[in-house]
Design an enzyme around this catalytic site. Structure first.
Site, short mmCIF file in Angstrom:
data_model
loop_
_atom_site.label_atom_id
_atom_site.label_comp_id
_atom_site.label_asym_id
_atom_site.label_seq_id
_atom_site.Cartn_x
_atom_site.Cartn_y
_atom_site.Cartn_z
N GLU A 175 25.26 -87.04 -17.85
CA GLU A 175 26.10 -87.25 -18.36
C GLU A 175 27.57 -86.69 -18.03
O GLU A 175 27.76 -85.46 -18.14
CB GLU A 175 26.21 -87.31 -19.82
N LYS A 192 8.49 -80.89 -33.31
CA LYS A 192 9.15 -82.11 -32.64
C LYS A 192 9.41 -83.21 -33.62
O LYS A 192 9.29 -84.48 -33.26
CB LYS A 192 8.24 -82.53 -31.70
N ASP A 241 10.92 -76.89 -23.65
CA ASP A 241 10.23 -78.59 -23.99
C ASP A 241 11.27 -79.30 -24.50
O ASP A 241 11.74 -79.09 -25.33
CB ASP A 241 9.26 -78.14 -25.27
N HIS A 277 36.51 -89.60 -20.82
CA HIS A 277 35.41 -89.86 -20.40
C HIS A 277 35.48 -91.13 -19.17
O HIS A 277 34.76 -91.52 -18.37
CB HIS A 277 34.51 -90.77 -21.44
#
Length: 605
Positions: A284, A416, A492, A590
């Site tokens: 990004e 998670k 993770d 951006h």
């Protein structure tokens, strides 16, 4: 089979055709004559079709309603139904006319279909261009073609009638057609034979490493076999430059290559008196630049400070009893301080780093959920805590033989998944990080005002998130920074879900001149040993931060330090993004950093 032969009579009257005029095909001319001879029901009135239909439908229902009303009155008044007035007679005539029209309108399609099917029943009729081409090719074998409309050609000797199968649609053919295999020459004849065996299903793809004893060679063969099976190219997926031995049996199964993710550096981040260059793996644009600006603002204001509030990984098995009373007995048993000491001793035997801290229970009917919390040293600790929980369950099975273990994980952990229990009780490392940004830095570096930042934080991160019903999402983009640091350091990525729980607070201090900003993150789940942390690239990023591997002098201190660095990076990212939104710079930045000006067409060619 009834095979009809071509009639000796010309298909249509012979006539002279003008230059360039083509005669109609026999069956098409007959169809045109038949169509001209049929009357269409909508020709009853010289009006558009939709008006004609609407008129007769309205007349039909209106007349039906009128007649039914009249017949009901006759029945009530005992009047004979065969006595008909003039108005009723007109209504009956109108009803008959409308019925005739409607029957004609809906029935004409069936009549035309029947007539057309009857006319086209001859086997010699040409139905499409492919059949026409077939007949032309047959005629060309017998001699020159004759002009249509002249004297009929006598029937040729009996020839075999070939059934004409209509061509399948192109879409169906494309779906059933298997892609052509991509074939890349193998490095050796032996590899070629192995590739063919995998493609034919004779050798399982997952067994290549064990049978060949060479992980890189196995990945290369698996990649080529996959290309041939699917017919899809994997040219852009690199194979060289990766140590496949390092992931065997612990990180990834059946590898065919690796994905390249660029790593940027944000910093220096001045946290607790030390400087850190924070690696961030992301695709990004503007993310690293924005976090870097936040680090600059924190550094110019004297740095940030952090506090570790809790450190404990969790696992919550689910057990079931015959009654809720029996489940409650086990709850009281594990929560008894005396019994807890025994359970802790059993738990701690699973590892020299695992230390049971507490057990939190919750009952749902006759089902009991026990949330074990333990420290795990420098490891993230999921496997470690699972081993300890299994030891305790085996011990409890002797004390409670009627206990039925449903699963070692009952989602009361919770791993998670966004969960209030992690937001409230914490999981992994719970950290709070804060900084005071001076008024001068807010204006010169962040290009905004203290009051504007405080107001934006209240309405966006607090009120806006509450309106959205957020769970642990009272921040601008904590997940962005957490994910980038996690990927770079071998954590993770899926645990980004609970690790990104964060509430960002901003307040004006020092008579409203300076800005106090803080992030509170109750469940950062990180480790510096095990899993992806041992891979070369990720290990280098951990080494850059000074937290590589296990700390032998103070076990667990490296993982705790990494958690505070994650929180400090989130603080920098929150500060910069909120300032960009407050100053109206978000879209502009951006457009500058997150949009490529490279000609993709030329680059790909």
């Amino acid at each position: 089979m009834d095979v009809r032969r071509r009639s000796e009579k010309p298909a249509y009257p012979t006539k002279e055709f003008a230059a360039g005029e083509k005669p109609l095909k026999p069956h098409k001319q007959q169809q045109q004559q038949q169509d001209n001879s049929l009357l269409i029901a909508s020709d009853a009135l010289p009006l558009p079709l939709y008006l004609t239909n609407g008129l007769f439908f309205t007349m039909f229902f209106s007349v039906m309603y009128y007649l039914l009303s009249r017949w009901r009155e006759k029945i009530r008044n005992s009047t004979p139904l065969h006595v008909v007035t003039f108005s009723e007679l007109v209504a009956i005539v109108s009803l008959i006319a409308s019925v005739i029209y409607l029957l004609g309108f809906f029935g004409i399609g069936f009549v035309q279909s029947f007539v057309s099917r009857d006319n086209n029943d001859d086997s010699w009729d040409v139905e499409d261009e492919n059949d026409e081409q077939f007949l032309l090719e047959e005629d060309s074998r017998r001699g020159p073609a004759t002009t249509l409309g002249c004297t009929a050609v006598p029937p040729p000797p009996a020839r075999q009638v070939v059934p004409m199968v209509p061509p399948q649609p192109a879409k169906v053919a494309a779906m059933s057609e298997k892609p052509a295999p991509l074939v890349t020459p193998a490095a050796s004849e032996e590899d070629e034979e192995i590739i063919k065996s995998v493609v034919q299903g004779k050798m399982p793809s997952y067994s290549l490493e064990s049978k060949l004893g060479d992980c890189k060679r196995a990945a290369s063969i698996r990649k080529e076999a996959l290309q041939r099976i699917t017919g899809k190219s994997l040219e852009g997926l690199p194979l060289e430059g990766f140590d496949y031995e390092s992931i065997l049996g612990q990180c990834c199964e059946m590898p065919i290559g690796y994905v390249q993710i660029p790593v940027g550096i944000a910093g220096p981040l001045l946290l607790d008196g030390r400087e850190y260059s924070v690696p961030m793996a992301t695709t990004e644009g503007c993310l690293v630049a924005s976090t870097n600006r936040g680090c600059k603002a924190i550094y110019a204001s004297g740095g940030a400070t952090s506090v570790l509030l809790r450190d404990g990984m969790t696992r919550a098995p689910c057990v079931r009893f015959g009654t809720a009373k029996r489940a409650a007995e086990l709850k009281f048993f594990v929560e008894d301080p005396v019994k807890f000491e025994t359970l802790a001793a059993v738990f701690n035997q699973s590892s020299r780093f695992a230390r049971l801290q507490r057990i939190q229970c919750a009952i749902a009917g006759k089902n009991l959920y026990m949330r074990f919390v333990c420290s795990t040293g420098d490891a993230m600790g999921m496997n470690m805590v699972s081993k300890g929980v299994q030891n305790v369950l085996d011990y409890l099975q002797n004390e409670y033989p009627d206990m039925d273990v449903i699963g070692i994980s009952g989602n009361f952990c919770s791993d998670k998944k966004p969960a209030a229990v992690n937001w409230i009780e914490g999981r992994g490392k719970s950290v709070v990080c804060e900084a005071i940004i001076t008024e001068e830095v807010v204006k010169k570096v962040l290009k905004t005002e203290v009051a504007a930042l405080v107001e934006l934080n209240m309405l966006k991160n607090l009120t806006g998130s509450a309106m959205a019903g957020a769970l642990g999402g009272f921040n601008a983009h904590a997940s962005n920074i957490v994910s980038a640091v996690f990927i770079a350091t071998g954590q993770d990525p899926a645990q980004n879900i609970e690790s990104s729980h964060c509430i960002t607070m901003m307040e004006a201090v020092n008579d409203g001149k300076d800005l106090h900003v803080s992030v509170t993150m109750p469940s950062i789940e990180v480790g510096t040993v095990g899993g992806g942390t041992q891979l070369a690239s990720q290990s280098a990023c951990l080494n850059l931060l000074g937290v590589k591997g296990a700390n032998r002098e103070a076990p667990g201190s490296n993982a705790r330090l990494l958690a505070t660095i994650v929180a400090g990076s989130v603080l920098a990212g929150e500060l910069s993004l909120m300032s960009a939104i407050s100053a109206g710079q978000l879209v502009k930045s951006h457009m500058k950093y997150n949009r490529s000006t490279k000609d993709v067409t030329k680059a790909s060619s």
